[in-house]
Design a protein around this motif. Structure first.
Motif, short mmCIF file in Angstrom:
data_model
loop_
_atom_site.label_atom_id
_atom_site.label_comp_id
_atom_site.label_asym_id
_atom_site.label_seq_id
_atom_site.Cartn_x
_atom_site.Cartn_y
_atom_site.Cartn_z
N ASP A 56 11.58 5.18 -20.90
CA ASP A 56 11.78 5.86 -22.19
C ASP A 56 12.18 4.80 -23.20
O ASP A 56 12.11 3.60 -22.92
CB ASP A 56 12.82 6.99 -22.09
N HIS A 57 12.58 5.22 -24.38
CA HIS A 57 12.93 4.29 -25.45
C HIS A 57 13.96 3.26 -25.01
O HIS A 57 13.91 2.09 -25.44
CB HIS A 57 13.46 5.10 -26.65
N ASP A 58 14.89 3.66 -24.14
CA ASP A 58 16.03 2.82 -23.81
C ASP A 58 16.02 2.25 -22.40
O ASP A 58 16.96 1.54 -22.03
CB ASP A 58 17.33 3.62 -23.99
N HIS A 59 15.00 2.54 -21.62
CA HIS A 59 15.01 2.11 -20.22
C HIS A 59 13.62 1.62 -19.79
O HIS A 59 12.60 2.22 -20.15
CB HIS A 59 15.42 3.26 -19.28
N GLY A 60 13.62 0.54 -19.02
CA GLY A 60 12.38 0.02 -18.48
C GLY A 60 12.66 -1.04 -17.43
O GLY A 60 13.82 -1.42 -17.18
N GLU A 61 11.61 -1.50 -16.81
CA GLU A 61 11.70 -2.56 -15.81
C GLU A 61 10.56 -3.54 -16.03
O GLU A 61 9.50 -3.18 -16.53
CB GLU A 61 11.62 -2.00 -14.38
#
Length: 414
Positions: free
Chosen positions: A101-106
């Motif tokens: 989402d806008h605030d989370h990734g890998e």
């Protein structure tokens, strides 16, 4: 005087050249860090690497975002920036991404050329790069997009087992609870440099191809999809990334030694990367080893671009190439690479021209307070490769070949 060294290239050649420039920018440290280890030891080298990337990457990251129209404060924006960063050249540093989402990734690396270079040197060097250096510098790059972004490892080298794949994996989380780290003490020295504020021509949105990167994050950037105008701007921004990184490098080096020793380290760094970059540009564009090919390589060499920053002039005669280095330019005021090219210290230029043909010899024609002119001719003597270039060639990036990966996929939120 031409306004861009890249404008005259075809769109197809620019699409080949831009990833080359990104890779050569990454290899700057294969040259610079070798001399930093000799001067300051492994721990001192790590400190220099941390400072140079912390100072430079936030500046050039924001520049590229503005240039290609993908400004924002999301994880996706951070990942787009990495795809156009000399710290993460495509395929050689094979970053793969997932956006939650806008605030989370890998992200994770399916191949890491930097690790391939360092693993043979032993676990202490791996820890120095993958722990000591990466922790603050990954954050510095992410913070350029959002001051509340943090990059944290899921796993990373030393690899256990030794063939672990992917080689590392990281989370990126944006949260108001994350307190931004202090601004590095010397940040303003790079942020307020001439290089940081160089104005380049806007991308022509009417030309064929992608004129920006405002659309979805792509699994890979396929450079032939971008317009001629966008590729010219990318190339010039990548050159500025290299100058900004070198400014950060020299700030870190000068704080650890005297002026004469720092200048010597800077010229050695420049010499090593100058020669290898010339060679890769020549080969990637299928150029020859004659004076006309040399003139083309010099027009495209990142140390001499963008022209609005360096002011360098290159002209051809029937059997020679002339290089004019003016004394009053932004690059000279910053102390960037062109300022290291002097009649008294020809090694970087010798390496640059001999990356095209080891028989080239530069000779100073004129020198005055306004600058100097060098004439480069082809002789009979074959000069031995400079030791600084040989050190840089230690990297697997010296012989790295890019491949066509086909149509990239848009990475939507999972």
């Amino acid at each position: 005087m031409p306004t861009s060294g890249y404008q005259g290239l075809s769109r197809a050649d620019l699409a080949v050249l831009v990833p080359e420039l990104l890779l050569c920018g990454h290899l700057i440290d294969r040259s610079g860090m070798a001399h930093s280890i000799a001067a300051f030891g492994r721990d001192g080298m790590a400190e220099v690497a941390i400072e140079e990337w912390q100072l430079a990457s936030p500046v050039y990251t924001r520049r590229m975002q503005r240039a290609l129209g993908f400004t924002g404060d999301s994880v996706e924006t951070i990942f787009k920036g990495l795809q156009l960063d000399i710290g993460a050249p495509p395929q050689f540093m094979d970053f793969r991404f997932r956006v939650d989402d806008h605030d989370h990734g890998e992200f994770w690396l399916d191949h890491c050329g930097a690790l391939a270079d360092v693993e043979p040197m032993g676990e202490d060097f791996v820890v120095s790069m993958c722990h000591d250096i990466e922790d603050p510098t990954f954050d510095a790059t992410a913070l350029a997009t959002n001051p509340h972004a943090q990059v944290r490892p899921i796993h990373r080298p030393p690899r256990q087992p030794a063939d672990r794949h992917p080689v590392c994996a990281w989370t990126v989380v944006i949260s108001d609870s994350h307190v931004p780290p202090p601004v590095p003490a010397n940040a303003a020295l790079v942020a307020e440099s001439v290089a940081a504020g160089v104005e380049l021509a806007d991308v022509d949105t009417s030309s064929e191809g992608m004129s920006d990167y405002a659309g979805p994050l792509l699994s890979d950037l396929r450079f032939p999809d971008f317009s001629h105008s966008a590729l010219v701007r990318m190339a010039e921004e990548v050159c500025l990334q290299q100058h900004l990184l070198t400014l950060g490098f020299m700030i870190a080096v000068r704080s650890r030694t005297d002026a004469a020793a720092a200048a010597d380290i800077g010229r050695k760094q420049f010499t090593g990367i100058a020669g290898l970059t010339s060679e890769r540009i020549r080969d990637s564009l299928r150029l020859g080893e004659d004076t006309r090919s040399l003139a083309q390589v010099l027009r495209l060499h990142p140390a001499l671009n963008p022209l609005s920053y360096t002011g360098v002039e290159i002209t051809e005669t029937p059997d020679a190439v002339r290089l004019r280095v003016p004394a009053d330019t932004g690059a000279q005021r910053d102390g960037a690479w062109p300022a290291m090219l002097t009649p008294e210290h020809p090694a970087p230029l010798e390496a640059m021209v001999r990356g095209v043909n080891p028989r080239f010899t530069p000779r100073v024609l004129t020198a005055s307070p306004e600058g100097f002119t060098v004439e480069i001719t082809l002789g009979e003597k074959i000069f031995r490769e400079a030791s600084e270039v040989a050190i840089t060639r230690f990297s697997t990036g010296a012989d790295f070949a890019f491949t066509d990966r086909g149509i990239p996929l848009p990475l939507t939120v999972v």
